[in-house]
Design a protein around this motif. Structure first.
Motif, PDB file in Angstrom:
ATOM      1  N   GLU A 163       0.380  -1.158  -0.056  1.00  0.00           N
ATOM      2  CA  GLU A 163       0.247  -0.144   0.206  1.00  0.00           C
ATOM      3  C   GLU A 163       0.526   0.813  -0.677  1.00  0.00           C
ATOM      4  O   GLU A 163       0.189   2.241  -1.003  1.00  0.00           O
ATOM      5  CB  GLU A 163      -1.040   0.344   1.085  1.00  0.00           C
ATOM      6  CG  GLU A 163      -2.198  -0.994   1.749  1.00  0.00           C
ATOM      7  CD  GLU A 163      -3.275  -0.421  -0.006  1.00  0.00           C
ATOM      8  OE1 GLU A 163      -3.292   0.288   0.116  1.00  0.00           O
ATOM      9  OE2 GLU A 163      -3.281  -1.235  -0.584  1.00  0.00           O
ATOM     10  N   LEU A 202       2.574   1.546  -2.913  1.00  0.00           N
ATOM     11  CA  LEU A 202       1.206   2.497  -4.376  1.00  0.00           C
ATOM     12  C   LEU A 202       1.075   3.418  -4.317  1.00  0.00           C
ATOM     13  O   LEU A 202       0.942   4.640  -5.364  1.00  0.00           O
ATOM     14  CB  LEU A 202       0.448   1.896  -4.367  1.00  0.00           C
ATOM     15  CG  LEU A 202      -0.870  -0.180  -4.864  1.00  0.00           C
ATOM     16  CD1 LEU A 202      -0.877  -0.456  -4.342  1.00  0.00           C
ATOM     17  CD2 LEU A 202      -0.379   0.039  -6.086  1.00  0.00           C
ATOM     18  N   ARG A 203       0.778   4.306  -2.821  1.00  0.00           N
ATOM     19  CA  ARG A 203       1.277   5.611  -2.731  1.00  0.00           C
ATOM     20  C   ARG A 203       1.790   6.448  -3.247  1.00  0.00           C
ATOM     21  O   ARG A 203       1.486   7.836  -3.317  1.00  0.00           O
ATOM     22  CB  ARG A 203       1.291   6.132  -1.483  1.00  0.00           C
ATOM     23  CG  ARG A 203      -0.807   5.986  -0.607  1.00  0.00           C
ATOM     24  CD  ARG A 203      -0.969   6.093   1.069  1.00  0.00           C
ATOM     25  NE  ARG A 203      -0.197   5.096   1.494  1.00  0.00           N
ATOM     26  CZ  ARG A 203       0.236   4.560   2.417  1.00  0.00           C
ATOM     27  NH1 ARG A 203      -0.974   3.681   2.400  1.00  0.00           N
ATOM     28  NH2 ARG A 203       0.704   4.239   3.500  1.00  0.00           N
ATOM     29  N   ALA A 221       1.709   7.227  -6.657  1.00  0.00           N
ATOM     30  CA  ALA A 221       0.529   7.891  -6.910  1.00  0.00           C
ATOM     31  C   ALA A 221       1.020   9.323  -7.514  1.00  0.00           C
ATOM     32  O   ALA A 221       0.576   9.766  -8.204  1.00  0.00           O
ATOM     33  CB  ALA A 221      -0.959   7.604  -6.394  1.00  0.00           C
ATOM     34  N   SER A 251      -3.864  10.628  -8.094  1.00  0.00           N
ATOM     35  CA  SER A 251      -4.615   9.986  -6.799  1.00  0.00           C
ATOM     36  C   SER A 251      -4.078   8.645  -6.746  1.00  0.00           C
ATOM     37  O   SER A 251      -4.063   8.160  -7.933  1.00  0.00           O
ATOM     38  CB  SER A 251      -6.184  10.161  -6.734  1.00  0.00           C
ATOM     39  OG  SER A 251      -6.621   9.869  -7.474  1.00  0.00           O
ATOM     40  N   GLN A 252      -3.909   8.045  -5.598  1.00  0.00           N
ATOM     41  CA  GLN A 252      -4.194   6.562  -5.355  1.00  0.00           C
ATOM     42  C   GLN A 252      -5.434   5.576  -6.475  1.00  0.00           C
ATOM     43  O   GLN A 252      -5.757   5.108  -7.640  1.00  0.00           O
ATOM     44  CB  GLN A 252      -4.264   5.982  -4.648  1.00  0.00           C
ATOM     45  CG  GLN A 252      -3.793   4.359  -4.477  1.00  0.00           C
ATOM     46  CD  GLN A 252      -3.860   4.172  -3.015  1.00  0.00           C
ATOM     47  OE1 GLN A 252      -2.888   4.623  -2.071  1.00  0.00           O
ATOM     48  NE2 GLN A 252      -4.134   2.618  -2.886  1.00  0.00           N
ATOM     49  N   LEU A 261      -4.315   6.353  -9.915  1.00  0.00           N
ATOM     50  CA  LEU A 261      -3.292   5.381 -10.698  1.00  0.00           C
ATOM     51  C   LEU A 261      -4.246   3.856 -11.120  1.00  0.00           C
ATOM     52  O   LEU A 261      -3.771   2.755 -11.722  1.00  0.00           O
ATOM     53  CB  LEU A 261      -2.620   5.435  -9.380  1.00  0.00           C
ATOM     54  CG  LEU A 261      -1.299   4.281  -9.270  1.00  0.00           C
ATOM     55  CD1 LEU A 261      -0.039   4.786 -10.774  1.00  0.00           C
ATOM     56  CD2 LEU A 261      -0.581   4.166  -7.999  1.00  0.00           C
ATOM     57  N   GLU A 296      -6.504  -4.902 -10.658  1.00  0.00           N
ATOM     58  CA  GLU A 296      -6.100  -4.579  -8.840  1.00  0.00           C
ATOM     59  C   GLU A 296      -5.284  -5.787  -8.337  1.00  0.00           C
ATOM     60  O   GLU A 296      -4.379  -5.181  -7.541  1.00  0.00           O
ATOM     61  CB  GLU A 296      -7.007  -2.857  -8.368  1.00  0.00           C
ATOM     62  CG  GLU A 296      -6.527  -2.534  -7.358  1.00  0.00           C
ATOM     63  CD  GLU A 296      -7.859  -1.965  -6.339  1.00  0.00           C
ATOM     64  OE1 GLU A 296      -7.057  -1.068  -5.163  1.00  0.00           O
ATOM     65  OE2 GLU A 296      -8.675  -1.829  -6.835  1.00  0.00           O
TER      66      GLU A 296
END
Length: 315
Positions: free
Chosen positions: A97, A100-101, A104, A110-111, A114, A125
């Motif tokens: 996570e 991923l942030r 982005a 923004s996530q 993305l 996903e």
């Protein structure tokens, strides 16, 4: 009665029997299943979902429809998975996570945007999160096992630059030397050369330059080790500057004739004036050399792991 029993068996049997999937290969405790081939075929068409470092400069398309190449690729993947587990390098969902942030943020998205962009490439996903987890784990493995051990120096980069630009040579800016001097005033030139040859033979047999300088040098201004000091390029005897131009620090010349006599010269320090063009491309060349070295070492590392692992192919 028999018909009744058959009816009861049909009623109580499951609607479908579980199919036992074929195991194509075993890599330590990891299985390469038939479904892995189908999944890999799908990944080939999805940008970035195949680890190109495991292809060793072959295009991703070389895997398409090539079962032998796919098996080799999948075995390498399983070897990496096995090492990740052995070295306890598995990452948590929180780590995924966080990545991923960061992705982005790096892309000014923004996530949710993305994830939307990832899905537009035909990747779900869930698939991407699993892929990202494996990627982070593999990178950690590569960092500890290979990348941390690679060393690319400025000298390596310079040598590569000179291969690519043979007409560009670095020049000596400053140097320090020591010498063993043989004077023709002492018995003539021929006798001086013979003394120099005797000293050079001893040097090549392993005797230290400093000791031989103490024993043989006929320099009237002799200092310890035969040191002559430090000079800027162009300040010293041109014959000696030419003789040391391609020497590394610590190396010695053969017998050099100058206008004052005969010398065996040792380079004790050397400062090079680099081509300004080299300085501009040095970092790029080092990055290229690092990538090339990584590919070589990864190939060797994987082969070593295969040799040391339990690998059985059932085909």
């Amino acid at each position: 009665m028999i018909n009744t029993l058959l009816s009861l068996m049909l009623l109580t049997a499951p609607a479908h029997a579980d199919v036992v999937e074929k195991t194509v290969a075993i890599v330590n405790s990891e299985l390469v299943l038939e479904s892995d081939f189908k999944a890999l075929e799908k990944r080939i068409d999805k940008p970035g979902m195949v680890d190109e470092s495991l292809l060793f400069d072959k295009p991703v398309s070389s895997l398409k429809g090539n079962r032998k190449a796919q098996l080799d690729y999948l075995i390498n993947e399983k070897l990496l998975e096995s090492e990740v587990k052995r070295l306890n390098l598995a990452v948590t969902t929180d780590r995924v996570e966080s990545e991923l942030r960061d992705m982005a943020k790096r892309n000014n998205l923004s996530q949710p945007d993305l994830i939307k962009a990832i899905k537009s490439q035909g990747v779900t996903e869930e698939e991407y999160r699993a892929f990202l987890k494996e990627k982070i784990e593999k990178q950690s493995l590569m960092d500890s096992e290979i990348i941390s051990k690679l060393r690319i120096s400025d000298e390596d980069a310079l040598n590569e630059y000179l291969k690519q630009n043979p007409n560009s040579r670095p020049s000596i800016d400053e140097f320090s030397v020591a010498h063993i001097f043989f004077s023709p005033k002492k018995g003539g030139a021929e006798a001086a050369v013979k003394r120099a040859e005797l000293a050079l033979g001893k040097l090549r047999q392993g005797e230290s330059f400093e000791t031989l300088a103490q024993q043989f040098s006929e320099d009237p201004n002799f200092t310890a080790g035969g040191s002559l000091g430090t000079f800027k390029s162009g300040e010293f005897l041109p014959e000696i500057e030419e003789a040391i131009s391609n020497l590394k620090v610590g190396e010695t010349t053969p017998i050099v004739k100058s206008r004052i006599g005969y010398h065996i010269v040792k380079v004790t320090s050397k400062k090079m004036a680099m081509d300004p063009k080299f300085e501009k491309v040095k970092d790029r060349i080092k990055a290229q050399l690092l990538e090339q070295s990584f590919k070589r070492q990864l190939k060797l590392w994987l082969q070593t792991k295969r040799d040391d692992s339990f690998v059985r192919v059932n085909e």
